[in-house]
Design a protein around this motif. Structure first.
Motif, PDB file in Angstrom:
ATOM      1  N   TYR A 173      -3.277   6.151   0.462  1.00  0.00           N
ATOM      2  CA  TYR A 173      -2.663   4.631   0.408  1.00  0.00           C
ATOM      3  C   TYR A 173      -1.390   4.415   1.477  1.00  0.00           C
ATOM      4  O   TYR A 173      -1.319   3.607   2.264  1.00  0.00           O
ATOM      5  CB  TYR A 173      -1.963   4.288  -0.934  1.00  0.00           C
ATOM      6  CG  TYR A 173      -3.231   3.965  -1.728  1.00  0.00           C
ATOM      7  CD1 TYR A 173      -3.789   2.461  -1.704  1.00  0.00           C
ATOM      8  CD2 TYR A 173      -3.984   4.789  -2.576  1.00  0.00           C
ATOM      9  CE1 TYR A 173      -4.639   2.082  -2.325  1.00  0.00           C
ATOM     10  CE2 TYR A 173      -5.056   4.222  -3.318  1.00  0.00           C
ATOM     11  CZ  TYR A 173      -5.197   2.860  -3.340  1.00  0.00           C
ATOM     12  OH  TYR A 173      -6.228   2.450  -3.963  1.00  0.00           O
ATOM     13  N   GLY A 175       1.065   4.224  -2.629  1.00  0.00           N
ATOM     14  CA  GLY A 175       0.960   5.692  -2.428  1.00  0.00           C
ATOM     15  C   GLY A 175       2.210   6.275  -3.134  1.00  0.00           C
ATOM     16  O   GLY A 175       1.894   7.643  -3.619  1.00  0.00           O
ATOM     17  N   LEU A 190       0.864  -1.321  -0.058  1.00  0.00           N
ATOM     18  CA  LEU A 190       0.021  -0.029  -0.007  1.00  0.00           C
ATOM     19  C   LEU A 190       0.806   1.172  -0.043  1.00  0.00           C
ATOM     20  O   LEU A 190       0.381   2.176  -0.672  1.00  0.00           O
ATOM     21  CB  LEU A 190      -0.909  -0.003   1.111  1.00  0.00           C
ATOM     22  CG  LEU A 190      -2.159  -1.163   1.269  1.00  0.00           C
ATOM     23  CD1 LEU A 190      -2.900  -0.927   2.620  1.00  0.00           C
ATOM     24  CD2 LEU A 190      -3.055  -0.874  -0.047  1.00  0.00           C
ATOM     25  N   LYS A 247      -3.018   4.030   4.838  1.00  0.00           N
ATOM     26  CA  LYS A 247      -3.479   2.478   5.098  1.00  0.00           C
ATOM     27  C   LYS A 247      -2.473   1.633   5.245  1.00  0.00           C
ATOM     28  O   LYS A 247      -2.550   0.806   6.071  1.00  0.00           O
ATOM     29  CB  LYS A 247      -4.184   2.161   3.851  1.00  0.00           C
ATOM     30  CG  LYS A 247      -5.831   2.601   3.721  1.00  0.00           C
ATOM     31  CD  LYS A 247      -6.301   2.019   2.230  1.00  0.00           C
ATOM     32  CE  LYS A 247      -7.665   2.232   2.434  1.00  0.00           C
ATOM     33  NZ  LYS A 247      -8.128   1.608   1.038  1.00  0.00           N
TER      34      LYS A 247
END
Length: 139
Positions: free
Chosen positions: A32, A17, A13, A35
């Motif tokens: 992202y 990003g 993730l 997360k």
């Protein structure tokens, strides 16, 4: 088995990003990376993985002008680094570079220049096999 909370999911993730950051989409970048950090925290990922991700989080918040959150992420990353038995000079340089960006956005050119210089010296030290330091005062 950690499933969706596995540290590798957090890393992936984070990479998504970074891709959005490269595309110029700060909103999705931040989404992202946040997360990814949440998963890293849940999964008890190694501290060094968190340092890199926290520094990425700080950069994402700097990109959207949220300096206080960026500073908190940098401070948390520095805390993890200070607990390492062996200094992680490449991460220290990344942290110093990001802190320089924060000072630059605050308009503190002297501190920004100091941190950029420390980051450059740290990277030179890594490349030549010398030691570096974490402390802003040079200790």
């Amino acid at each position: 088995m950690q499933g969706k909370n596995h540290p590798d999911v957090g890393t992936t993730l984070n990479n998504i990003g970074i891709m959005y950051d490269q595309k110029g989409d700060g909103r999705l970048d931040l989404k992202y990376i946040q997360k990814g950090l949440e998963i890293m925290k849940k999964s008890k990922a190694p501290d060094l993985s968190r340092v890199a991700l926290l520094t990425n989080v700080a950069n994402a918040y700097l990109d959207v002008g949220t300096l206080d959150v960026a500073l908190n992420a940098l401070d948390e990353a520095k805390e993890f680094l200070s607990k390492q038995r062996f200094p992680q000079f490449y991460l220290i340089a990344y942290l110093n570079d990001t802190r320089g960006k924060l000072y630059l956005q605050q308009g503190n050119m002297d501190k920004a220049g100091e941190m950029f210089e420390r980051a450059a010296r740290g990277r030179e030290d890594v490349a030549s096999g010398k030691l570096g330091s974490l402390d802003e005062s040079g200790r």
